[in-house]
Scaffold this active site. Structure first.
Site, PDB file in Angstrom:
ATOM      1  N   CYS A   1       6.138   3.698   9.180  1.00  0.00           N
ATOM      2  CA  CYS A   1       5.604   3.844   7.825  1.00  0.00           C
ATOM      3  C   CYS A   1       6.733   4.105   6.821  1.00  0.00           C
ATOM      4  CB  CYS A   1       4.584   4.988   7.775  1.00  0.00           C
ATOM      5  SG  CYS A   1       3.845   5.158   6.152  1.00  0.00           S
TER       6      CYS A   1
ATOM      7  N   ASN B   1       6.219  -3.179  11.065  1.00  0.00           N
ATOM      8  CA  ASN B   1       5.435  -2.377  10.145  1.00  0.00           C
ATOM      9  C   ASN B   1       5.732  -2.914   8.740  1.00  0.00           C
ATOM     10  OD1 ASN B   1       4.040  -0.160   8.842  1.00  0.00           O
ATOM     11  ND2 ASN B   1       4.305   0.948  10.771  1.00  0.00           N
TER      12      ASN B   1
ATOM     13  N   ASN C   1       0.828  -1.202   0.000  1.00  0.00           N
ATOM     14  CA  ASN C   1       0.000   0.000   0.000  1.00  0.00           C
ATOM     15  C   ASN C   1       0.855   1.241   0.000  1.00  0.00           C
ATOM     16  OD1 ASN C   1      -0.190   1.657   2.826  1.00  0.00           O
ATOM     17  ND2 ASN C   1       0.482  -0.438   3.178  1.00  0.00           N
TER      18      ASN C   1
HETATM   19  C1  LIG Z   1      -3.368  -0.142   3.795  1.00  0.00           C
HETATM   20  C2  LIG Z   1      -2.481  -0.154   4.982  1.00  0.00           C
HETATM   21  C3  LIG Z   1      -2.380   0.949   5.787  1.00  0.00           C
HETATM   22  C4  LIG Z   1      -1.580   0.945   6.902  1.00  0.00           C
HETATM   23  N1  LIG Z   1      -1.555   2.012   7.692  1.00  0.00           N
HETATM   24  C5  LIG Z   1      -0.807   2.002   8.819  1.00  0.00           C
HETATM   25  C6  LIG Z   1      -0.827   3.081   9.710  1.00  0.00           C
HETATM   26  O1  LIG Z   1      -1.517   4.071   9.502  1.00  0.00           O
HETATM   27  N2  LIG Z   1      -0.087   3.002  10.815  1.00  0.00           N
HETATM   28  C7  LIG Z   1       0.682   1.915  11.131  1.00  0.00           C
HETATM   29  O2  LIG Z   1       1.332   1.867  12.161  1.00  0.00           O
HETATM   30  N3  LIG Z   1       0.728   0.857  10.297  1.00  0.00           N
HETATM   31  C8  LIG Z   1      -0.006   0.877   9.148  1.00  0.00           C
HETATM   32  N4  LIG Z   1      -0.002  -0.231   8.338  1.00  0.00           N
HETATM   33  C9  LIG Z   1       0.826  -1.390   8.700  1.00  0.00           C
HETATM   34  C10 LIG Z   1       0.025  -2.454   9.448  1.00  0.00           C
HETATM   35  O3  LIG Z   1      -0.444  -1.960  10.672  1.00  0.00           O
HETATM   36  C11 LIG Z   1       0.877  -3.695   9.769  1.00  0.00           C
HETATM   37  O4  LIG Z   1       1.989  -3.348  10.567  1.00  0.00           O
HETATM   38  C12 LIG Z   1       1.418  -4.363   8.518  1.00  0.00           C
HETATM   39  O5  LIG Z   1       0.466  -4.304   7.483  1.00  0.00           O
HETATM   40  C13 LIG Z   1       1.789  -5.829   8.752  1.00  0.00           C
HETATM   41  O6  LIG Z   1       0.726  -6.616   9.205  1.00  0.00           O
HETATM   42  P1  LIG Z   1      -0.170  -7.549   8.223  1.00  0.00           P
HETATM   43  O7  LIG Z   1       0.758  -8.447   7.512  1.00  0.00           O
HETATM   44  O8  LIG Z   1      -1.129  -8.260   9.147  1.00  0.00           O
HETATM   45  O9  LIG Z   1      -0.891  -6.632   7.298  1.00  0.00           O
HETATM   46  C14 LIG Z   1      -0.820  -0.201   7.216  1.00  0.00           C
HETATM   47  C15 LIG Z   1      -0.909  -1.335   6.402  1.00  0.00           C
HETATM   48  C16 LIG Z   1      -1.736  -1.328   5.305  1.00  0.00           C
HETATM   49  C17 LIG Z   1      -1.863  -2.553   4.450  1.00  0.00           C
END
Ligand SMILES: Cc1cc2nc3c(=O)[nH]c(=O)nc-3n(C[C@H](O)[C@H](O)[C@H](O)COP(=O)(O)O)c2cc1C
Ligand SMILES: Cc1cc2nc3c(=O)[nH]c(=O)nc-3n(C[C@H](O)[C@H](O)[C@H](O)COP(=O)(O)OP(=O)(O)OC[C@H]3O[C@@H](n4cnc5c(N)ncnc54)[C@H](O)[C@@H]3O)c2cc1C
Ligand code: SF4
Ligand code: SF4
Ligand code: SF4
Lengths: 428, 440
Positions: free
Chosen positions: A134, A199, A73
């Site tokens: 991020c 992250n 993303n």
């Molecule tokens: C569309 C999207 C937006 C995200 N926005 C944030 C955010 O605003 N703040 C944050 O700490 N992590 C953000 N993340 C990271 C997620 O919180 C997480 O750390 C990361 O996606 C890994 O976990 P997953 O494999 O379960 O998705 C975002 C991830 C995605 C896919």
């Protein structure tokens, strides 16, 4: 019944399953629906000065029939006002006092940090998560991973927040570093009560071959984004474990990255996480996935005799060893169950082209290839490619050599077994 | 060569029994393929299509490449995808059969890729550089078409001589319409002919209208691919009643035009092979309520495919086992029924036991004649039980004369005809380029 209550640095939730800070936690209404579905906690979509997002934000890797095995993303933090977010946070806490609400924050100046911390506490948040992770957009503005990649800055901002906060503070780490440990230690030195990781990983998810631009394409250009979803789990597991087993690191961990079900969650817990956070799998399949996470975890704990989550936290860490301390004399070979074999010969081509040339056609013309055990190095490749469950079993063999390690061999000359595998192919 | 079919054809009521895949379905199925090494499915295909490779190309979104892989081994891959009895060939030998999992639908994937190539107007091949040699293929069926296309790619001048009007042989006139309709076969013929330089002389029967001597005078090598002859008939009492037809004859009429079945209430198909099974399902599909298969053996003794018979049963076809026709019953020359002698387990008549079934239509599916004898004018050629004898590459005992397809193998499948035609073409090429000629 095992007790699923989880405690991460003093943040208590009815189960260890939290929504990670992301679109599923964009608003109070969503989080309330998630709690109703069974989620134990939610890290609010990162709050800061509201931003403007681009249209066309996500990309997926569709791999051999599986949609979005990996995901990325280019979305930034919340695009909604702080006002609205904090108002909703207070409402969520009023209606769900037992669930954990963690306020994720990302701002620039010390003054701003002071303000958002205070407003989070006023809204009733159970904890604060500092988004130092991020890897796109925000870091270009000196925030997010730009902070997480500099241990000094990380420590300093953490200490500011600790100065103002009366509730637990977690630092969310970025995986976009060579070694995660100094970054975890910096957060700890800044006074963090815990860390959460990972992250997203800096990535280009693919290239649009018609437009010749990185995906997701925004108009006719694309930018690097953050990689997540099932595909990143091995990287996340390693980073969690690296911190958990570091002798100098001793604050709790909230594990994140590619969790899709209860089994993935238990793996994070076994490597040192007190809670796990999920984003992508919820984006792909909805809040309802938590139902089986709870059920599966309960069954697993009952079967294995665990009564609390704490009993499992870090359970696999003692067995996480350096390569040099593995038993170099341990030996296994592949055994094929001819009853189960379907004759696809995948083991054979894999062994011939990708391993040690020790699986051969059946000399009697039968369906099942045969393993030359005297040459099999026990690499597992055939077992990995075989499409039939339990058809190839890696079986330990007793070679008569006493257990020893490479390090022992180098320091005190212990005896190690002879090498095996394709030596007939050695060039003269 | 005008290959236009009439606008009204009885077969148009049929829909595809096996539906085509959508892109998504094809991709999902392709991803299930294990990409076996030394894959048994390839060994089970008479034309040895590299199945794992073409399927992987579909999975990798290289559908045109997949089609090319198929056509490289089988130039009639589009129709074979529809008409092959895959259950007993490639699909039947897919390794998934050894697991409790459904085998890869190779035919449907093959259809997906080849249809896509047709839709995209890709024909892939060009004629080879002119060799100055000239060859003839007798018959316009699958065997000859495969041979002709291969020979053209080698650069020889190719002529096809066909006794009827339409090309494609039984692929056009005989295939059950729920597998493939005549127009699709003709589309394939046109696609194949787009290589250019293949001359067609239709309406000429060999050797009656063009003698072997004439052929040997004009061409350097001859491929014989004239298939099988007319339906075998029964010389029983009442055999000339109105309402008795050969099954292959009936099927051709239904595929190429209209048939009038308005007065038919009871139809009986006599036989136990695949033509009989096609015929009963076709009669059902054409709206006849009472369709009976009458066979002199038992269910397990039928030579027709079990998977086809179970579909026929599901569609409501009934059977009269161990029933050998004795006489056709008629009313003033119009068929009304069939009297059968009942047989025992060993297909021997049981004394004194007979039965009679009503019928206003009887189709005879008890085999087709063999045409080997037509080659008697060729010195050196050998014919055994009506089949033309060849070596493993398709060469007959007559110099420069090759054979393939039903006339050589006694009647197998389209895919066998293609394999034999292609193989013979390669042998003919070697023969001609080595200075050989059948010219006398
Ligand atoms: C569309 C999207 C937006 C995200 N926005 C944030 C955010 O605003 N703040 C944050 O700490 N992590 C953000 N993340 C990271 C997620 O919180 C997480 O750390 C990361 O996606 C890994 O976990 P997953 O494999 O379960 O998705 C975002 C991830 C995605 C896919
Ligand atoms: C009813 C029926 C259903 C079938 N269904 C299937 C099926 O579903 N799947 C499958 O794979 N196979 C099926 N088959 C078998 C398949 O059709 C044949 O194996 C295949 O067509 C053989 O090809 P060929 O080129 O050898 O002969 P044919 O297809 O018979 O072609 C021979 C051609 O030669 C012409 N010819 C004949 N005599 C002369 C002559 N003297 N001079 C010039 N030309 C001549 C004929 O008019 C014809 O066009 C079926 C057969 C029948 C009868
Ligand atoms: S879900 Fe689909 S339609 Fe809705 S905002 Fe996202 S991309 Fe657009
Ligand atoms: S990969 Fe498994 S099923 Fe395939 S041949 Fe090898 S042992 Fe048999
Ligand atoms: S045998 Fe089945 S799985 Fe194996 S390559 Fe052929 S179609 Fe694919």
């Amino acid at each position: 019944m095992p007790d699923l209550t989880s405690n991460t640095a003093g943040i208590i939730s009815p189960n260890p399953f939290w929504l990670a800070s992301a679109p599923p936690t964009n608003s109070g209404r969503q989080i309330m629906r998630a709690f109703e579905a069974g989620w134990g906690g939610a890290v609010w979509k990162t709050l800061g000065q509201p931003i403007q997002n681009v249209s066309s934000r996500f990309g997926g890797i569709h791999w051999r029939g599986e949609r979005a095995a990996g995901f990325n993303n280019v979305e930034l933090i919340t695009d909604r006002s702080l006002e609205a977010n904090f108002k909703e946070m207070a409402e969520v806490k009023r209606l769900f006092p037992k669930h954990a609400v963690i306020s994720s924050l990302m701002v620039e100046t010390k003054e701003e940090w002071k303000e958002v911390v205070k407003r989070s506490i006023d809204a009733g948040a159970d904890g604060i998560e500092l988004n130092f992770g991020c890897p796109h957009g925000m870091c270009e503005r000196g925030m997010g991973s730009a902070v997480g990649q500099e241990p000094k800055v990380n420590q300093e901002i953490t200490s500011w927040v600790k100065e103002y906060s009366s509730i637990p503070v977690l630092v969310k780490l970025t995986p976009n570093v060579g070694d995660i440990v100094p970054h975890g230690l910096a957060a700890q030195a800044g006074g963090a009560d815990g860390v959460s990781l990972i992250n997203t990983i800096k990535s280009i998810i693919g290239v649009d071959l018609e437009k010749m631009a990185p995906q997701p394409v925004v108009g006719n250009k694309g930018s690097n984004g953050g990689y997540c979803g099932a595909a990143v789990r091995p990287i996340a597991l390693h980073m969690v474990a690296a911190l958990a087993r570091d002798p100098g690191f001793n604050i709790p961990i909230s594990g994140i990255g590619g969790v899709t079900n209860w089994r993935d969650a238990v793996e994070f817990i076994a490597l040192g996480s007190s809670s796990v956070q999920v984003c992508t799998e919820v984006m792909l399949r909805g809040y309802r996935i938590v139902e089986d996470m709870i059920d599966g975890l309960t069954r697993f704990m009952t079967e294995q005799g665990y009564e609390t989550i704490d009993q499992m936290v870090g359970k696999a860490i003692p067995a996480y060893s350096e390569w040099g301390d593995l038993n170099i004399n341990f030996e296994s070979v592949a055994k094929i169950d001819a009853e189960k074999c379907i004759g696809c010969n995948r083991c054979m081509v894999a062994c011939h082209d990708g391993a040690h040339q020790c699986i051969h056609p059946n000399p009697d013309g039968g369906l099942t290839p045969v393993v030359d055990e005297s040459e099999c190095v026990g690499c597992n490749l055939c077992e990995i490619v075989c499409p039939v469950p339990d058809c190839i079993t890696m079986t330990e063999v007793d070679n008569g050599y006493a257990a020893t390690t490479w390090n022992e061999h180098m320091t005190s000359g212990t005896k190690i077994r002879p090498k095996k595998g394709s030596h007939g192919y050695d060039m003269p | 060569m005008n290959q236009k079919l009439p606008a009204n054809r009885a077969e148009l009521v049929f829909e595809d029994f096996k539906k085509p895949y959508s892109e998504q379905q094809a991709r999902a199925e392709a991803n299930r393929c294990l990409y076996c090494y030394d894959a048994p499915c390839i060994q089970a295909c008479p034309t040895e299509i590299d199945i794992p490779t073409f399927i992987r190309r579909i999975a990798n979104e290289n559908v045109e490449g997949a089609a090319k892989t198929i056509f490289d081994s089988n130039i009639l891959g589009m129709s074979c995808a529809r008409v092959c009895p895959v259950e007993t060939l490639c699909v039947g030998s897919c390794v998934y059969n050894h697991m409790d999992a459904s085998p890869i639908q190779i035919g449907k994937l093959q259809r997906y890729a080849t249809d896509a190539a047709f839709d995209a107007g890709l024909s892939f091949y060009e004629a080879g550089e002119d060799t100055g040699k000239s060859v003839v293929c007798i018959g316009g069926g699958p065997a000859s078409l495969a041979a002709a296309h291969r020979l053209r790619r080698f650069g020889h001048k190719v002529t096809i001589i066909e006794k009827d009007h339409y090309l494609g042989g039984l692929n056009t006139t005989g295939i059950a319409s729920y597998k493939m309709k005549a127009d699709r076969s003709l589309t394939e013929v046109e696609w194949l002919m787009s290589i250019g330089g293949i001359e067609v002389r239709s309406g000429i029967s060999v050797p009656d209208q063009m003698s072997w001597a004439d052929l040997q005078a004009e061409f350097d090598a001859i491929f014989v691919g004239f298939g099988l002859g007319e339906d075998s008939l029964l010389s029983l009492e009442g055999a000339d009643s109105k309402g008795i037809m050969g099954a292959v004859d009936f099927i051709a009429k239904m595929k190429l035009g209209m048939v009038d079945l308005s007065s038919v209430q009871h139809a009986i198909v006599i036989g136990g092979g695949n033509t009989a099974l096609d015929a009963v399902r076709e009669l059902k599909g054409l709206g006849i309520d009472n369709v009976t298969l009458a066979y002199r053996g038992g269910e397990a003794q039928m030579s027709g495919y079990a998977h086809e018979w179970s579909e026929a049963k599901r569609e409501g076809v009934s059977a009269s086992w161990r029933s050998q026709p004795l006489a056709f019953i008629h009313n003033n020359g119009k068929l009304t029924g069939v009297e059968f002698q009942l047989m025992d387990e060993n297909k021997k008549a049981i004394d004194g036991q007979t039965k009679t079934l009503n019928a206003d239509l009887v189709l005879l599916a008890i085999g087709q004649g063999k045409l080997g004898a037509l080659t008697s004018g060729l010195t050196g050629i050998e014919v055994e039980k009506g089949k033309i004898v060849t070596d493993a590459h398709g060469a007959t005992g007559a110099k420069g004369v090759y054979a393939g397809g039903d006339c050589r193998n006694g009647g197998k499948e389209v895919v066998n005809a293609v394999a034999e035609g292609d193989q013979a073409a390669q042998a003919m090429h070697t023969f001609i380029m080595g200075g050989g000629s059948c010219r006398t």
